[in-house]
Motif scaffolding. Structure first.
Motif, mmCIF file in Angstrom:
data_model
loop_
_atom_site.group_PDB
_atom_site.id
_atom_site.type_symbol
_atom_site.label_atom_id
_atom_site.label_comp_id
_atom_site.label_asym_id
_atom_site.label_seq_id
_atom_site.Cartn_x
_atom_site.Cartn_y
_atom_site.Cartn_z
ATOM 1 N N LEU A 210 30.466 40.694 24.863
ATOM 2 C CA LEU A 210 30.621 41.299 26.201
ATOM 3 C C LEU A 210 29.387 42.092 26.629
ATOM 4 C CD1 LEU A 210 32.751 41.829 28.533
ATOM 5 C CD2 LEU A 210 33.329 43.936 27.305
ATOM 6 N N ILE A 211 28.798 42.817 25.664
ATOM 7 C CA ILE A 211 27.670 43.706 26.045
ATOM 8 C C ILE A 211 26.310 42.994 26.023
ATOM 9 C CG2 ILE A 211 28.874 45.811 25.269
ATOM 10 C CD1 ILE A 211 27.021 45.754 22.768
ATOM 11 N N THR A 434 37.638 44.864 39.350
ATOM 12 C CA THR A 434 36.606 44.960 38.309
ATOM 13 C C THR A 434 35.429 44.029 38.627
ATOM 14 O OG1 THR A 434 38.391 45.327 36.732
ATOM 15 C CG2 THR A 434 36.223 44.865 35.818
ATOM 16 N N GLU A 435 35.771 42.801 38.969
ATOM 17 C CA GLU A 435 34.716 41.798 39.109
ATOM 18 C C GLU A 435 34.034 41.818 40.459
ATOM 19 O OE1 GLU A 435 36.414 38.185 37.732
ATOM 20 O OE2 GLU A 435 36.437 38.895 35.645
ATOM 21 N N ASN A 436 34.656 42.445 41.463
ATOM 22 C CA ASN A 436 34.014 42.560 42.776
ATOM 23 C C ASN A 436 32.714 43.340 42.717
ATOM 24 O OD1 ASN A 436 35.417 40.968 44.405
ATOM 25 N ND2 ASN A 436 36.584 42.578 45.447
ATOM 26 N N GLN A 437 32.592 44.159 41.716
ATOM 27 C CA GLN A 437 31.367 44.954 41.574
ATOM 28 C C GLN A 437 30.314 44.138 40.837
ATOM 29 O OE1 GLN A 437 30.988 48.136 42.835
ATOM 30 N NE2 GLN A 437 32.934 47.608 43.814
ATOM 31 N N SER A 438 30.141 42.895 41.291
ATOM 32 C CA SER A 438 29.232 42.018 40.550
ATOM 33 C C SER A 438 27.815 42.561 40.497
ATOM 34 C CB SER A 438 29.238 40.622 41.170
ATOM 35 O OG SER A 438 29.037 40.736 42.568
ATOM 36 N N ASN A 440 27.089 45.554 40.017
ATOM 37 C CA ASN A 440 27.008 46.586 38.987
ATOM 38 C C ASN A 440 27.591 46.050 37.674
ATOM 39 O OD1 ASN A 440 27.010 48.821 37.409
ATOM 40 N ND2 ASN A 440 27.938 50.180 38.926
ATOM 41 N N ILE A 441 26.796 45.296 36.963
ATOM 42 C CA ILE A 441 27.243 44.658 35.723
ATOM 43 C C ILE A 441 27.619 45.681 34.651
ATOM 44 C CG2 ILE A 441 24.859 44.341 34.852
ATOM 45 C CD1 ILE A 441 27.565 41.742 34.431
ATOM 46 N N LYS A 442 26.901 46.794 34.703
ATOM 47 C CA LYS A 442 27.137 47.842 33.726
ATOM 48 C C LYS A 442 28.576 48.405 33.885
ATOM 49 C CE LYS A 442 24.663 51.887 32.990
ATOM 50 N NZ LYS A 442 23.420 52.619 33.087
ATOM 51 N N PHE A 443 28.949 48.599 35.158
ATOM 52 C CA PHE A 443 30.280 49.144 35.441
ATOM 53 C C PHE A 443 31.360 48.169 34.974
ATOM 54 C CE2 PHE A 443 34.015 49.400 38.174
ATOM 55 C CZ PHE A 443 34.367 50.724 38.018
ATOM 56 N N GLN A 444 31.101 46.869 35.281
ATOM 57 C CA GLN A 444 32.077 45.843 34.884
ATOM 58 C C GLN A 444 32.292 45.847 33.369
ATOM 59 O OE1 GLN A 444 31.688 41.705 35.968
ATOM 60 N NE2 GLN A 444 30.887 42.306 37.979
ATOM 61 N N ILE A 445 31.159 45.841 32.651
ATOM 62 C CA ILE A 445 31.261 45.786 31.181
ATOM 63 C C ILE A 445 31.903 47.054 30.632
ATOM 64 C CG2 ILE A 445 29.874 45.718 29.047
ATOM 65 C CD1 ILE A 445 28.030 43.723 30.556
ATOM 66 N N TYR A 446 31.519 48.166 31.225
ATOM 67 C CA TYR A 446 32.107 49.442 30.797
ATOM 68 C C TYR A 446 33.640 49.388 30.953
ATOM 69 C CZ TYR A 446 33.555 54.298 30.679
ATOM 70 O OH TYR A 446 34.216 55.460 30.373
ATOM 71 N N THR A 447 34.088 48.953 32.152
ATOM 72 C CA THR A 447 35.528 48.906 32.433
ATOM 73 C C THR A 447 36.234 47.958 31.464
ATOM 74 O OG1 THR A 447 34.974 49.234 34.749
ATOM 75 C CG2 THR A 447 37.215 48.533 34.277
ATOM 76 N N LYS A 448 35.663 46.762 31.320
ATOM 77 C CA LYS A 448 36.312 45.769 30.457
ATOM 78 C C LYS A 448 36.374 46.232 28.999
ATOM 79 C CE LYS A 448 35.663 41.543 33.068
ATOM 80 N NZ LYS A 448 35.199 40.167 33.047
ATOM 81 N N LEU A 449 35.247 46.780 28.535
ATOM 82 C CA LEU A 449 35.215 47.211 27.132
ATOM 83 C C LEU A 449 36.203 48.356 26.884
ATOM 84 C CD1 LEU A 449 33.958 46.780 24.359
ATOM 85 C CD2 LEU A 449 32.153 48.400 24.972
#
Lengths: 802, 69
Positions: A210-211, A434-438, A440-449
């Protein structure tokens, strides 16, 4: 084991002045009419040993019967007391009760206290009223009583604790639906990590994948590493968005869990409905269930002897108390079976509630989410509230009484399809947010993780909890299985050996009857010990003890056999026991064998045998005296209360006194006993031949046998004597045809009947007995010259063939 | 007759003295039960509390171990 040397009682119950019995470790037979204080002796013993008097313990007489213990004529400054000296003088005790009903004991040594404590479980006293309690008790009561006697009630308690906990843990596991919870967590992990994670390794692999786009140069190898990564990529500016994502993720999670429980809820309600429907088939029976408490109260009233005589305390109709208790036991047993069915319904209701309530709690907690206060989520909120409403509709059904119809399982259900729509919406919304913030990849990964890690940690906690509870369940089930095996083995050993003794004593009292091989048999239901029944071979056929076919006398024999077997099995401290008036309903043959049983099989014990039955006393006193027993008569006087009568009982005086007082109580019996005594003398003096019998049995000649023998003798030898004596008329009297003490003698005599009978008997006796010289006509005064037989003075003279 | 018959106490004492030999039982749970029995505290409430304590202790101890990774 303790035996008694002497008993002193004063100021207790019917005993006012000092009553002393110096029995010196010997057995004793005590005779006394009703009200002469025999039971005072038993009551005093019960108070000394058990600190209560069971039959006096009711609401009217408080303090375990102590309020009625002290003799009311004892001066206020004197104590009532019982003093017992044992063969072991360290156990000697004087227990007193003062005018304020305070008790005190003279012996406070540890040895005495241990002795009394150990005596609590021993069988020391048997009263008539308790004789058949075990025999006529229901199977469940039999088990309870027996377990109490043999100290198995604690075993039953431990068994019940193990079973209860095994059941509770199983129910917890079922209602928690751990697999469903774990599936929900794995769905969240899969959604965020793109793969499932059942182990740390799988989590780390997914997290590293993921990261990757962030090119952090970190390889996650531990949970600590994940924390570091999350800290590194955390952004502060999107808190509101994160709040929304968490809100929908939580909604998805909670509703997924609820929907996963729906099938269990439906299944459980179906079972509840089936049991309830079966119960409702007979509404009248359900109504009768309300009578259970009343019937049990009635049973307790009868057992506690609140009503002394043979009548129903409710309708006041005459009825045998034993029969009444038996009928009550039967009705109670039937209703208890019904109550058991009702309990199953209640348990099913409890299980269903346990399944539903946590789901309602989760929904309530979800509905308290801050974002639900916003208008745009109003519709969603009401949709979720609908779910809660359908869950509550099941609880509503549980609150309905049995008189109202339950909703059919098809009509009350949670629509899973509608449910899935909300679940899907929540999941999709969380994903879109989550994915709408494409950018901001960092935010997406942070949220998912962070979502994946939280779900994984919860998954692990759930799995661990499931593991712990499953282990506890296996443990308790294993312990329970082992314990019941031990309990059943021990109980079977006990029942087998105990049954042998009961059978031995019963058949000693009832030889040559077709009731054999009596045994106590455990009853099981669904693997559980639920009762004990008495079985026997009845006319060579094994069956449940045929209580309905046996007389009261036989039932009493069985009750007594049970008590005596208990004495042998469990009395370890005391080598004496008291039998208080237990032979009242025994017929003559049982009485004789009962005495034989005591003297032969309990010769090592000190028996205190109390009776108000004159006939029994007369019958066995010579027997037991030969075996070394003491014999005493109790009398009661106004001044002294109960006491020991001096001299022997003069039957004729008593008969005349009863005639004078028009008292027919036992009068017929007295006349019979008197006639037997006189006819023995007549038979002896005219050498009337009777059948040969050994030793003491020779004394046990019943009146009909003696009358026949005398009649036959004078028919052969005496000329005119037969007509004068008119023995035929005497033989036709009811007390000589049957046995007055037998339960099936239906003769109800009046004082006039008895007066006529007495006159006939006196006439007959005057034929053989001279009032002038006070001697019987005898062959020893035979006149060889004139071929006549006469009395000592010659006033009575009859022709007599050589 | 008396020698062969086991009293209720005998049955319970024997059970608790041999309880650890029973197959597939959880040692900590069983030790706790023996402790409650010896202290004359073997009641439903006490057993429930003990089981909950054991569960929490195990969950917390594992959680602590997990944190050390």
């Amino acid at each position: 084991m303790a035996k008694i040397k002497s008993i002193n009682i004063s100021g207790i119950r019917g005993v006012k002045d000092l009553l002393t019995l110096d029995i010196n470790k010997k057995s004793i037979l005590i005779y006394g009419d009703n009200g002469t204080g025999k039971s005072s002796l038993t009551d005093a013993f019960e108070w000394l040993f058990y600190d209560r008097i069971g039959h006096l313990s009711n609401e009217e007489i408080g303090r375990k019967g102590r309020d009625a213990l002290r003799n009311i004529f004892v001066p206020g400054n004197e104590d009532g007391y019982i003093e017992i000296k044992f063969d072991n003088n360290k156990l000697d005790i004087k227990k007193s009760i003062d005018s304020s009903i305070s008790a005190s004991t003279s012996n406070i040594s540890d040895e005495f206290n241990d002795f009394i404590a150990a005596s609590q479980s021993e069988n020391l006293i048997l009263r008539y009223r308790d004789l058949v309690q075990f025999i006529i008790a229901s199977k469940t009561e039999k088990l309870t009583k027996l377990q109490n006697i043999i100290g198995f009630s604690e075993v039953a308690d431990v068994r019940s604790l193990l079973k209860k906990n095994a059941g509770r843990i199983a129910r917890n596991i079922k209602s928690s639906n751990y697999d469903n919870q774990k599936n929900v967590k794995q769905s969240i992990i899969l959604e965020n990590l793109g793969r499932n994670a059942h182990s740390d390794e799988q989590l780390f692999e997914g997290a590293n994948e993921l990261i990757k786009p962030l090119k952090l140069g970190i390889e996650i190898k531990s949970r600590e590493d994940i924390k570091k990564v999350l800290k590194k990529i955390e952004t502060k500016e999107d808190n509101a968005l994160l709040e929304q994502i968490n809100f929908f993720t939580r909604m998805w999670e909670v509703l997924s869990e609820v929907v996963g429980n729906v099938d269990n809820i439906h299944e459980s309600y179906k079972s509840y409905h089936t049991i309830g429907k079966e119960l409702k088939k007979d509404p009248e029976k359900i109504k009768k269930l309300q009578l259970l408490a009343l019937l049990k109260e009635g049973q307790s009233v009868l057992k506690n002897d609140v009503v002394q005589d043979n009548y129903c305390p409710l309708c006041q109709q005459e009825k045998s108390k034993v029969q009444l208790i038996q009928e009550l036991n039967k009705r109670i047993e039937e209703l208890e079976q019904l109550a058991e069915e009702k309990n199953k319904l209640d348990e099913q209701a409890e299980e269903l509630e346990q399944l539903i309530q946590p789901n309602i709690n989760m929904i309530d907690s979800l509905l308290r989410e801050k974002l639900f206060k916003k208008d745009k989520y109003e519709k969603l909120k009401s949709q979720i509230a609908e779910v809660k409403k359908s869950l509550n509709s099941f609880l509503y059904e549980l609150k309905k009484g049995l008189s109202v119809a339950f909703a059919e399982p098809g009509k009350i259900k949670i629509d899973k399809n509608e449910f899935y729509i909300i679940v899907k919406q929540s999941q999709d919304t969380a994903k879109i947010l989550t994915e709408n913030q494409s950018s901001n990849i960092k935010f997406q990964i942070y949220t998912k993780l962070s979502q994946a890690v939280t779900a994984y940690e919860e998954y692990q906690r759930i799995e661990k909890e499931q593991g712990i509870l499953s282990r506890q369940q296996v443990t308790f089930e294993g312990l329970y299985a082992d314990f019941i095996k031990r309990q059943e083995e021990a109980l079977n050993v006990f029942l087998t050996m105990f049954s042998q003794d009961i059978d031995d004593y019963y058949t000693t009292m009832n030889p040559n009857e077709r009731v054999e091989d009596i045994k106590l048999v455990p009853i099981k239901k669904d693997g559980d010990l639920v009762g004990i029944t008495i079985e026997c071979s009845f006319f060579d056929e094994a069956k449940t003890f045929p209580i309905a076919y046996l007389s009261e006398s036989h039932l009493n024999c069985l009750g007594l056999s049970f008590f005596l077997a208990s004495v042998k099995a469990f009395n370890k401290e005391n080598e004496f026991f008291i039998l208080d008036d237990i032979i009242s309903s025994y017929d003559r043959s049982h009485r004789a064998r009962f005495a034989k049983l005591l003297t032969e099989k309990f010769s090592d014990y000190q028996v205190i045998l109390l009776t108000h039955e004159q006939e029994f006393f007369e019958l066995v006193s010579s027997d037991v005296k030969n075996k070394g027993w003491s014999i005493k008569n109790f009398k009661w006087t106004k001044n002294s209360g109960a006491g020991v009568e001096k001299g022997t009982v003069k039957i004729k005086e008593r008969i005349l006194k009863k005639f004078k007082e028009k008292n027919i109580d036992g009068l017929g019996n007295d006349i019979r006993v008197y006639t037997e005594k006189v006819m023995k003398e007549v038979a002896f003096n005219i050498e009337a031949p009777v059948a040969f019998r050994y030793n003491a049995l020779n004394e046990k000649r019943m009146a009909p046998e003696l009358l026949n023998a005398v009649q036959s003798r004078i028919s052969k030898k005496g000329n005119g004597l037969k007509e004068k004596a008119n023995i035929t008329r005497v033989k036709g009297m009811p007390m000589f045809i049957g046995n007055t003490t037998s339960h099936d003698n239906e003769f109800n005599e009046s004082i006039e009947d008895l007066e006529v009978m007495w006159e006939n008997i006196e006439n007959m006796i005057r034929t053989f007995y001279c009032n002038s010289c006070r001697k019987f006509m005898s062959v020893k005064y035979f006149d060889n010259v004139e071929s006549k037989i006469r009395c000592g003075c010659g006033n009575l003279t009859y022709d007599w063939e050589k | 007759m008396n020698k062969k018959i086991k009293s209720g106490k005998d049955v319970i004492d024997e059970f608790f003295s041999e309880i650890l030999n029973i197959e597939d039982v959880d040692q900590k749970t069983v030790e706790k039960l023996v402790e409650l029995y010896k202290e004359n505290n073997l009641t439903d409430r006490k057993i429930q509390n003990a089981l909950e304590e054991l569960k929490q202790a195990e969950l917390n101890s594992k959680a602590r171990n997990d944190g050390k990774d």
